[in-house]
Write an enzyme that holds these catalytic residues in place. Structure first.
Site, short mmCIF file in Angstrom:
data_model
loop_
_atom_site.label_atom_id
_atom_site.label_comp_id
_atom_site.label_asym_id
_atom_site.label_seq_id
_atom_site.Cartn_x
_atom_site.Cartn_y
_atom_site.Cartn_z
N LYS A 97 -9.22 8.48 -16.24
CA LYS A 97 -8.55 9.96 -15.24
C LYS A 97 -7.42 10.02 -15.61
O LYS A 97 -6.82 9.12 -15.72
CB LYS A 97 -8.59 10.27 -14.01
CG LYS A 97 -8.39 11.82 -13.24
CD LYS A 97 -8.85 11.18 -12.35
CE LYS A 97 -8.18 12.60 -12.11
NZ LYS A 97 -7.28 13.13 -10.30
N GLY A 158 -2.85 17.45 -2.43
CA GLY A 158 -2.89 16.86 -1.18
C GLY A 158 -2.23 18.02 -0.07
O GLY A 158 -2.57 17.60 1.20
N ALA A 184 -7.95 18.60 -6.51
CA ALA A 184 -6.45 18.43 -6.31
C ALA A 184 -6.65 19.99 -5.45
O ALA A 184 -7.08 20.74 -5.84
CB ALA A 184 -5.21 18.37 -7.27
N GLY A 185 -6.59 19.43 -4.26
CA GLY A 185 -6.65 21.00 -2.92
C GLY A 185 -7.27 21.03 -2.12
O GLY A 185 -6.97 22.49 -1.82
N ASN A 206 -10.27 14.12 -1.68
CA ASN A 206 -9.49 12.01 -2.02
C ASN A 206 -9.01 12.48 -0.52
O ASN A 206 -9.61 12.58 0.66
CB ASN A 206 -8.69 12.12 -2.81
CG ASN A 206 -8.21 10.70 -2.30
OD1 ASN A 206 -8.60 9.93 -1.63
ND2 ASN A 206 -7.15 9.78 -3.51
N THR A 207 -7.51 13.36 -0.45
CA THR A 207 -6.54 13.78 0.79
C THR A 207 -8.25 14.66 1.88
O THR A 207 -7.70 14.46 3.17
CB THR A 207 -5.89 14.81 0.70
OG1 THR A 207 -5.26 14.20 -0.38
CG2 THR A 207 -5.02 14.70 1.88
#
Lengths: 257, 387
Positions: A97, A158, A184-185, A206-207
């Protein structure tokens, strides 16, 4: 669910999991398990990639999950490429990645250096999954040089803001010949479902999982949302149009049809 | 290499601080007294994590003292979101306590009769090995202003020796030229911590009467050079106790904001060292901070800088450090020895200051874990950096 194919490899899960920000390796491992994911990305900066005893790496079962190293923190193409080579030399993994994030605050990807690094790494035989801004032209440029996917962000990493880049993501999805992984996001399962309904091939989270009060539960929620979103997409979700479409406002008078 | 900021000439930070009256020549004491609860509430309703001088001023004002719990909740949430449930650990390694400065608050000043120690590269390496064996992968090399011995060559050589053991090497020494910083960056040092100590010119002149450090402007401009040399981590801070903390916080923030905007590829971290007892120093500091003041400062900075690092050293007491884990801190030192040779115990050098948290690194890591956070030893890789 229908299979996701990346660089000839088949996956039944369309949820990638990121491994930062967890309160412990044990919780991370449980959340990964619960998510049903098959692809787990790991920041090379966080691990001793050449140390088989590394606790973080040991928490991820390599027989069950494809370990996808990422170059988060790389400031330019040269750094990302160096990290990629070291990771491959240590592990034999040639999937990467690619993250070139010179700005330490928003961790936004550098389009120029990402393209440059992708080009070099593909020549060296890497399977490259590049993290990019939701830039349709960059996505095509990367596809042209042979990246395995494109991974555009939904909103800054994040930030949990969801599909702020919707308009551009729609263009990327409609134009892409390689899998589009929205990365992301995504802060809520509904964001993930939204991306999947839109036609994304997969999402990375993730976050939202790592910082949830109960990461394992949240992982399950994302799993179900991704599955539901994909199912809805395959079921032929009602046409995605920006305007309301009354049944026949202009031709309704044609009663003799 | 980071070249941002070198191509165009922007206004200089010294002029900027003077223009807003944050170098000690403004009427900020009065302005801060005049903030009302409504001002604080307005500041708290603004987007969390974004900076403006007026917002920060409201948050460090006396009026905000009644809003600490609300600030703490927001800061905790924001830090969790941006950094996750992790605290990164590092250790300082003191290389020398010979000094050519005369800082009134420091046990290593020229006036001090303390015994002086310098570590040879071999001795320094032995110290580093102890630190590495404790689990640390992030190290901070510290020295007083001992330019004759702790030279750029010394640091560069040492950094090269450390690269196999540590993922990230930072320095906290004395201001250097851009070329010197560039040389250190090439050698594998990627962070520079350099505190202004105080942004108040009068206080600065009083506490730094002689030696190269007496030059306020020279010190203030140093971080431009660290960033221009490519350094990825810029540590800024004030020595809390030398001047009014509320005004210092504003000046510190202005400096950080200036650096962030100009050198967008480097991450700025705040350190909040409170002045400690030092060898042979007896000063009655007029501006000591209570724990509440200290926490207010930290929270206010977090609420204005979502992604800035916040560093807490072992100067603080364990009970407080434990609480701070949940209030916006991102990095902590642990098991620190604040004298050259302190880790191997081979020398009996005088400490720069007394530490308050004497727990071992493993104990600190366990404390972090018990709070539902992960103690992270490695969050960088030696493979980053120049070829």
């Amino acid at each position: 669910m229908d299979e996701l194919v990346i660089a000839g490899k088949k996956f039944s899960s369309r949820l990638f999991i990121g491994t930062g920000k967890f309160a412990s390796n044990e919780i991370m491992a449980k959340a990964i398990e619960a998510s049903g994911t098959q692809i787990v990305t790991v920041a090379l900066r966080r691990v001793d990639i050449d140390n088989p005893q590394d606790e973080f790496l040991a928490a991820i079962d390599r027989d069950k999950y494809l370990l996808l190293p990422n170059t988060s923190g790389a400031r330019d193409a040269a750094e990302a490429m160096r990290l990629a080579r070291l990771a491959r030399a240590a592990t034999g993994i040639n999937w990467l990645k690619l993250e070139v994030t010179p700005d330490p605050y928003y961790l936004l990807p550098d389009p120029v250096e990402t393209l440059k690094a992708a080009e070099g790494l593909i020549k060296e035989g890497f399977v490259v999954l590049p993290y990019i801004n939701a830039d349709p032209i960059l996505a095509k440029r990367l596809e042209d040089i042979g990246t395995a996917t494109v991974m555009p962000l939904a909103s800054p990493i994040g930030s949990n803001q969801g599909l702020k880049a919707r308009a551009s993501l729609e263009i990327i999805i409609s134009q892409s010949n390689v899998p589009v992984v929205v990365d992301a996001g995504l802060g809520l399962p509904s964001h993930a479902a939204d991306a999947m309904e839109m036609g994304a091939d997969a999402v990375l989270v993730n976050t939202a999982i790592a910082t949830a009060a109960e990461p394992v539960k949240m992982a399950i929620a994302f799993k179900q949302a991704v599955e539901a979103g994909r199912l809805a997409y395959n079921a032929g979700a009602p046409a995605r149009s920006r305007t309301a479409q009354p049944s026949s406002p202009l031709t309704g008078f044609l009663t003799d049809r | 290499m980071n070249t941002a900021g070198t191509t165009k000439s922007l206004h200089d930070i010294g002029k900027k601080l003077a223009a807003v009256g944050l170098d000690g020549n403004g009427n900020w004491q009065e302005i801060l007294q005049n903030f009302k609860p409504a001002d604080v509430e307005r500041a708290l309703s603004q987007p969390v994590g974004l900076y403006s001088l007026n917002k920060l001023a409201a948050l460090v004002s006396p009026a905000a003292e009644d809003y600490l719990e609300q600030m703490a909740r927001l800061a905790h949430q924001l830090t969790l979101q941006r950094f996750g449930r992790i605290i990164q650990l590092y250790a300082p390694l003191y290389l020398s306590n010979h000094c050519i400065n005369s800082c009134l608050y420091c046990g290593y000043s020229t006036a001090s009769k303390c015994e002086r120690t310098r570590l040879s590269l071999e001795e320094a390496l032995e110290e580093a090995e102890v630190i590495a064996s404790e689990g640390f992968r992030h190290i901070l090399l510290v020295s007083s202003e001992d330019k004759d011995f702790i030279t750029v060559d010394y640091l560069a050589k040492f950094a090269k020796n450390l690269s196999s053991k540590f993922s990230s090497i930072s320095i906290e020494v004395y201001p250097m030229s851009r070329e010197q910083y560039a040389k250190l960056y090439q050698a594998g040092i990627d962070g520079v911590t350099l505190y202004q100590e105080t942004y108040n010119r009068k206080a600065y002149a009083y506490f730094h009467p002689a030696g190269p450090k007496a030059d306020y402007n020279e010190r203030l401009a140093a971080h431009d050079r660290t960033a221009q040399a490519g350094m990825r981590r810029l540590g800024v801070g004030v020595l809390l106790g030398l001047s009014d903390w509320r005004i210092e916080t504003l000046a510190l923030a202005e400096h950080a904001h200036y650096l962030m905007k100009r050198y967008w590829q480097s991450q700025v971290s705040f350190s909040l060292p409170r002045i400690c007892t030092a060898y042979n120093v007896s000063i009655n500091y007029k501006y000591l901070l209570s724990n509440s003041n200290f926490v207010q400062m930290m929270l206010a900075l977090r609420l204005c800088f979502a992604d800035a690092g916040i560093v807490i050293s072992t100067r603080e007491r364990p009970e407080l450090r434990d609480r701070l884990v949940r209030l916006g801190v991102t990095r902590m030192s642990a098991g620190s020895k604040t004298s050259p040779g302190g880790y191997t115990g081979k020398t009996e050098a005088v400490k720069q200051f007394e530490i308050d948290d004497r727990r071992t690194p493993a104990e600190v890591a366990a404390m972090i874990k018990s709070q539902g956070f992960e103690a992270v030893w490695k969050d960088w890789d030696a493979a980053f950096g120049p070829d």
